[in-house]
Scaffold this motif. Structure first.
Motif, PDB file in Angstrom:
ATOM      1  N   VAL A 114      -0.978  -1.710  12.795  1.00  0.00           N
ATOM      2  CA  VAL A 114      -0.243  -0.809  11.609  1.00  0.00           C
ATOM      3  C   VAL A 114      -0.263   0.720  11.910  1.00  0.00           C
ATOM      4  O   VAL A 114      -1.354   1.209  11.612  1.00  0.00           O
ATOM      5  N   ASP A 115       0.754   1.221  12.460  1.00  0.00           N
ATOM      6  CA  ASP A 115       0.723   2.597  12.810  1.00  0.00           C
ATOM      7  C   ASP A 115       1.201   3.442  11.664  1.00  0.00           C
ATOM      8  O   ASP A 115       1.880   3.044  10.658  1.00  0.00           O
ATOM      9  N   GLU A 116       0.844   4.833  11.555  1.00  0.00           N
ATOM     10  CA  GLU A 116       0.953   5.720  10.462  1.00  0.00           C
ATOM     11  C   GLU A 116       0.547   5.002   9.419  1.00  0.00           C
ATOM     12  O   GLU A 116       1.256   4.965   8.184  1.00  0.00           O
ATOM     13  N   ALA A 117      -0.585   4.418   9.235  1.00  0.00           N
ATOM     14  CA  ALA A 117      -1.078   3.687   8.205  1.00  0.00           C
ATOM     15  C   ALA A 117      -1.219   4.269   6.942  1.00  0.00           C
ATOM     16  O   ALA A 117      -1.341   3.856   5.848  1.00  0.00           O
ATOM     17  N   HIS A 118      -1.389   6.026   6.726  1.00  0.00           N
ATOM     18  CA  HIS A 118      -1.267   6.515   5.531  1.00  0.00           C
ATOM     19  C   HIS A 118      -0.263   6.441   4.702  1.00  0.00           C
ATOM     20  O   HIS A 118      -0.132   6.852   3.623  1.00  0.00           O
ATOM     21  N   CYS A 119       0.982   5.785   5.331  1.00  0.00           N
ATOM     22  CA  CYS A 119       2.028   5.737   4.553  1.00  0.00           C
ATOM     23  C   CYS A 119       2.076   4.852   3.365  1.00  0.00           C
ATOM     24  O   CYS A 119       2.655   4.418   2.614  1.00  0.00           O
ATOM     25  N   ILE A 120       0.967   4.088   3.435  1.00  0.00           N
ATOM     26  CA  ILE A 120       0.704   2.913   2.492  1.00  0.00           C
ATOM     27  C   ILE A 120       0.064   3.549   1.119  1.00  0.00           C
ATOM     28  O   ILE A 120      -0.074   2.850   0.126  1.00  0.00           O
ATOM     29  N   SER A 121      -0.353   4.890   1.090  1.00  0.00           N
ATOM     30  CA  SER A 121      -1.254   5.438   0.143  1.00  0.00           C
ATOM     31  C   SER A 121      -0.100   6.428  -0.776  1.00  0.00           C
ATOM     32  O   SER A 121       0.259   7.317  -0.007  1.00  0.00           O
ATOM     33  N   GLU A 122      -0.162   6.614  -2.034  1.00  0.00           N
ATOM     34  CA  GLU A 122       0.629   7.553  -2.795  1.00  0.00           C
ATOM     35  C   GLU A 122      -0.440   8.785  -2.854  1.00  0.00           C
ATOM     36  O   GLU A 122       0.287  10.063  -2.937  1.00  0.00           O
ATOM     37  N   TRP A 123      -1.651   8.675  -2.208  1.00  0.00           N
ATOM     38  CA  TRP A 123      -2.523   9.884  -2.101  1.00  0.00           C
ATOM     39  C   TRP A 123      -2.050  10.710  -0.739  1.00  0.00           C
ATOM     40  O   TRP A 123      -2.599  11.671  -0.481  1.00  0.00           O
ATOM     41  N   GLY A 124      -1.395   9.891   0.158  1.00  0.00           N
ATOM     42  CA  GLY A 124      -1.057  10.481   1.482  1.00  0.00           C
ATOM     43  C   GLY A 124       0.249  11.342   1.277  1.00  0.00           C
ATOM     44  O   GLY A 124       0.884  11.510   0.451  1.00  0.00           O
ATOM     45  N   HIS A 125       0.456  12.152   2.436  1.00  0.00           N
ATOM     46  CA  HIS A 125       1.619  12.888   2.567  1.00  0.00           C
ATOM     47  C   HIS A 125       2.840  12.329   2.938  1.00  0.00           C
ATOM     48  O   HIS A 125       4.035  13.054   2.888  1.00  0.00           O
ATOM     49  N   ASP A 126       2.935  11.143   3.091  1.00  0.00           N
ATOM     50  CA  ASP A 126       4.147  10.565   3.622  1.00  0.00           C
ATOM     51  C   ASP A 126       4.274   8.967   3.008  1.00  0.00           C
ATOM     52  O   ASP A 126       4.505   8.185   3.787  1.00  0.00           O
ATOM     53  N   PHE A 127       4.196   8.801   1.735  1.00  0.00           N
ATOM     54  CA  PHE A 127       4.217   7.495   1.084  1.00  0.00           C
ATOM     55  C   PHE A 127       5.564   6.768   1.314  1.00  0.00           C
ATOM     56  O   PHE A 127       6.683   7.400   1.128  1.00  0.00           O
ATOM     57  N   ARG A 128       5.483   5.546   1.697  1.00  0.00           N
ATOM     58  CA  ARG A 128       6.597   4.765   2.037  1.00  0.00           C
ATOM     59  C   ARG A 128       6.372   3.172   1.583  1.00  0.00           C
ATOM     60  O   ARG A 128       5.420   2.544   1.794  1.00  0.00           O
ATOM     61  N   PRO A 129       7.292   2.870   0.325  1.00  0.00           N
ATOM     62  CA  PRO A 129       6.975   1.706  -0.326  1.00  0.00           C
ATOM     63  C   PRO A 129       7.132   0.429   0.693  1.00  0.00           C
ATOM     64  O   PRO A 129       6.572  -0.494   0.048  1.00  0.00           O
ATOM     65  N   ALA A 130       7.803   0.671   1.658  1.00  0.00           N
ATOM     66  CA  ALA A 130       8.029  -0.635   2.407  1.00  0.00           C
ATOM     67  C   ALA A 130       6.463  -1.262   2.999  1.00  0.00           C
ATOM     68  O   ALA A 130       6.283  -2.218   3.439  1.00  0.00           O
ATOM     69  N   TYR A 131       5.523  -0.286   3.094  1.00  0.00           N
ATOM     70  CA  TYR A 131       4.314  -0.328   3.444  1.00  0.00           C
ATOM     71  C   TYR A 131       3.354  -1.090   2.603  1.00  0.00           C
ATOM     72  O   TYR A 131       2.547  -1.965   2.900  1.00  0.00           O
ATOM     73  N   LEU A 132       3.646  -1.167   1.248  1.00  0.00           N
ATOM     74  CA  LEU A 132       3.086  -1.828   0.319  1.00  0.00           C
ATOM     75  C   LEU A 132       3.427  -3.392   0.392  1.00  0.00           C
ATOM     76  O   LEU A 132       2.411  -4.283  -0.137  1.00  0.00           O
ATOM     77  N   GLN A 133       4.249  -4.023   1.102  1.00  0.00           N
ATOM     78  CA  GLN A 133       4.476  -5.304   1.246  1.00  0.00           C
ATOM     79  C   GLN A 133       3.523  -6.164   2.830  1.00  0.00           C
ATOM     80  O   GLN A 133       3.810  -7.012   2.828  1.00  0.00           O
ATOM     81  N   LEU A 134       3.113  -4.990   3.444  1.00  0.00           N
ATOM     82  CA  LEU A 134       2.636  -5.484   4.686  1.00  0.00           C
ATOM     83  C   LEU A 134       1.512  -6.356   4.580  1.00  0.00           C
ATOM     84  O   LEU A 134       1.464  -7.537   5.395  1.00  0.00           O
TER      85      LEU A 134
END
Length: 614
Positions: free
Chosen positions: A197-217
């Protein structure tokens, strides 16, 4: 007899070795014969390749499977951190990898994809990165398949069939495509040895680039049999790392952290504003070794800086989201050419997947929105291990630009919750609304509703068909609750946006070693001072001349064109070619006209075009 270099030493057979030794070759010629020089070159090539004769084959046989796979990627020696990651993957462990930009995170999953018995799945939101890696791997004949929304028709069917065949293979996809039925079916047949899983910080709302699609991974990977997971990111604070472990469901993961600061990067902050900032930038662009990158926050400033550099005859390119795709690609290709020493002026849209190891400086003409973004962009300099400069031209007023940009780009939690409430009402009635009907129920415009539905689709709450019909894919009683949770996450993001901008201001105004501050921000031990940043060197005071207007280079007078007949007879009078890639010496301000900054060609743009970015 041979010397240490393997060169033949021949004595004179007539008993005159000293005379032979004293004899000098004719000027411009070698004393050795052509066949002898050719043999010496062959010996040197064999030594560089690993030894003489059959030693090369023996060395190849002694390599491990991991080293052989790395050689196929053109990597002679892996970093210790890369080797550690790959060893844990081969043991079937989950791994969280936080390594800075330019550290070779891609090799951590590309190498195992050639040695593991089943496909390795790479999940990334960056289509440009997937495309770039796919093309490079195909050139090296490494088995890989790209499967995302841009792959359609025959190419998609062939990709799915190749996945079903299984074996050592790198499958490159996006979070959305991974959730499709056809991808899940193909991967279910082949099995999965590793999920990266690349750009894994996208899974967190504490990160600078949150993406909801990552929540389902996490759920989707468990449906594929729960393969070992490798989560990769360049920057992650401790709360972000905790979210990655929790949402992906990592099992007793091995955490491998690399310092966000590389020892060859010289960080510096220069407080400047207005016209003085452009003058400082131009002086840096003249004096620092190229190639370099100048980052701006808005497209208008990219055009302004590019025009100024062009007028001052500094070879430059530009790149931003409002340019045509063909022009952007052309500018990028010209900049990326090996040995070309130019300057790229760009927004943050430039740099993802860029592999140019000899970038000598990164200047941020405007402050970025966070330290995470700053470290990631600055890390594109000096990938060859040589010293590189990372300079931030800081103006506290830049914060207003990012607040306006984030206001436009971030989802408003209140609007998202209203839409979720309206959607729950339709679900209770067992009906599927149209976009127009749902917008009316939520009291919002159709454009806003369509944008919010895309967020709900990423989060797996709804599915939008090609005919724009809306299908609610979760139980009716869960729609409102899940929408409320999602709205809360976006509220957290908005709060964290402000804190991240505060952290950047603290970095710019600090009197502490830049490397120590960055390590502490990302949850590492302080360590030793870098002895390379502006604080460690003793922040120098710039002379007053540094802020003075820039002298425009004097243009050479054009020669009168001679008749074509006379030009054919003699070419001695031909005008010399001017190499714009050559460095230009500082112009003397005594005999040249000064170039007022107000006279620079500035393309007109209103606030909307200033803040627009794609």
């Amino acid at each position: 007899m041979q010397d240490e270099e393997g060169n033949s030493q021949v004595a004179d057979s007539a008993g005159e070795p000293e005379k032979a030794a004293r004899a000098k070759p004719a000027k411009g010629k070698s004393s050795r014969s052509r066949p002898e020089r050719s043999n010496n070159r062959r010996r040197r090539r064999r030594r560089r390749a690993g030894g003489r004769g059959g030693d090369t084959a023996g060395a190849e046989a002694a390599l491990s499977e991991t080293d052989k796979a790395a050689r196929r990627l053109g990597i002679n020696k892996l970093y210790p951190e890369q080797t550690e990651v790959i060893d844990h993957v081969n043991e079937g462990r989950d791994v969280l990898v936080v390594l800075p930009t330019g550290f070779g995170k891609s090799a951590c999953y590309q190498v195992p994809s050639m040695t593991l018995p089943k496909p390795t799945v790479l999940i990334s939101p960056l289509l440009a990165l997937l495309r770039d890696q796919h093309e490079k791997l195909l050139k090296r004949n490494i088995p890989c398949v790209r499967l995302d929304g841009t792959i359609r028709g025959k190419a998609r069917r062939e990709a799915l069939e190749r996945i079903r065949d299984g074996g050592p293979l790198l499958v490159m996809t996006t979070p959305e495509t991974l959730g499709s039925e056809e991808a899940a079916e193909a991967l279910g047949e082949s099995g999965v040895s590793l999920a990266a899983v690349d750009e894994a910080h996208c899974i967190s709302e504490w990160g600078h680039d949150f993406r909801p699609a990552y929540l389902q991974l996490g759920e989707r990977l468990r449906a594929l049999g729960g393969p070992p997971i490798m989560a990769l990111t360049a920057t992650a604070t401790e709360p972000v790392r905790d979210d990655i472990v929790r949402f992906l469901g990592l099992r007793d993961p091995v955490v491998i952290l690399g310092s966000p600061h590389r020892s060859n990067l010289a960080f510096e902050v220069l407080h400047s504003r207005g016209d003085a900032r452009l003058r400082a930038l131009v002086r840096f662009a003249r004096r620092l070794r190229r190639p370099g990158i100048i980052y701006c926050s808005t497209t208008r400033e990219v055009d302004n800086v590019y025009a100024a550099l062009h007028m001052l005859r500094i070879p430059a390119h530009r790149y931003h989201g409002r340019m045509a795709a063909g022009e952007r690609n052309q500018q990028q290709e010209m900049y990326m050419k090996t040995g070309r020493r130019t300057v790229m002026v760009a927004t943050s849209a430039f740099g993802l997947g860029i592999d140019k190891p000899d970038i000598r400086y990164i200047v941020h003409y405007q402050s970025p929105a966070s330290l995470e973004q700053y470290v990631q962009e600055a890390g594109r300099a000096g990938r060859d291990g040589q010293k590189a400069n990372c300079i931030l031209l800081y103006d506290e007023d830049d914060r207003g630009i990012h607040e306006a940009l984030l206001q436009k780009s971030r989802v408003r939690p209140d609007q998202l919750f209203k839409l979720g409430t309206a959607l729950a009402a339709w679900a209770d009635e067992g009906r599927q609304p149209t976009i127009e009907a749902l917008a009316l129920s939520a009291g919002q415009g159709p454009r806003v509703t369509q944008a919010l539905l895309a967020v709900l689709e990423e989060a797996g709450i709804v599915a939008i068909a090609e005919d724009k019909s809306i299908e609610i894919v979760v139980p009716a009683e869960e729609v409102e609750e899940r929408s409320r949770m999602l709205a809360g996450q976006f509220e957290t993001i908005r709060t964290q946006d402000g804190r991240r901008m505060d952290s950047l201001a603290e970095y710019a105004n600090s009197n502490e070693c830049r490397a120590i501050l960055l390590r502490r921000y990302f949850g590492e031990e302080d360590g030793e001072p870098c002895n390379l940043c502006d604080i460690c060197r003793g922040r120098p005071e710039r002379p007053s001349s540094f802020w003075e207007p820039i002298a425009q280079p004097e243009r050479k007078k054009k020669k009168k064109r001679r008749p074509a007949r006379r030009r054919r007879k003699s070419k001695k009078g031909a005008a010399p070619k001017v190499d714009l890639s050559a460095p230009i010496d500082d112009a003397s301000q005594d005999d040249e006209a000064m170039l007022p900054l107000d006279d620079l060609p500035v393309p007109p743009a209103d606030l909307e075009s200033d803040l627009a970015e794609s």
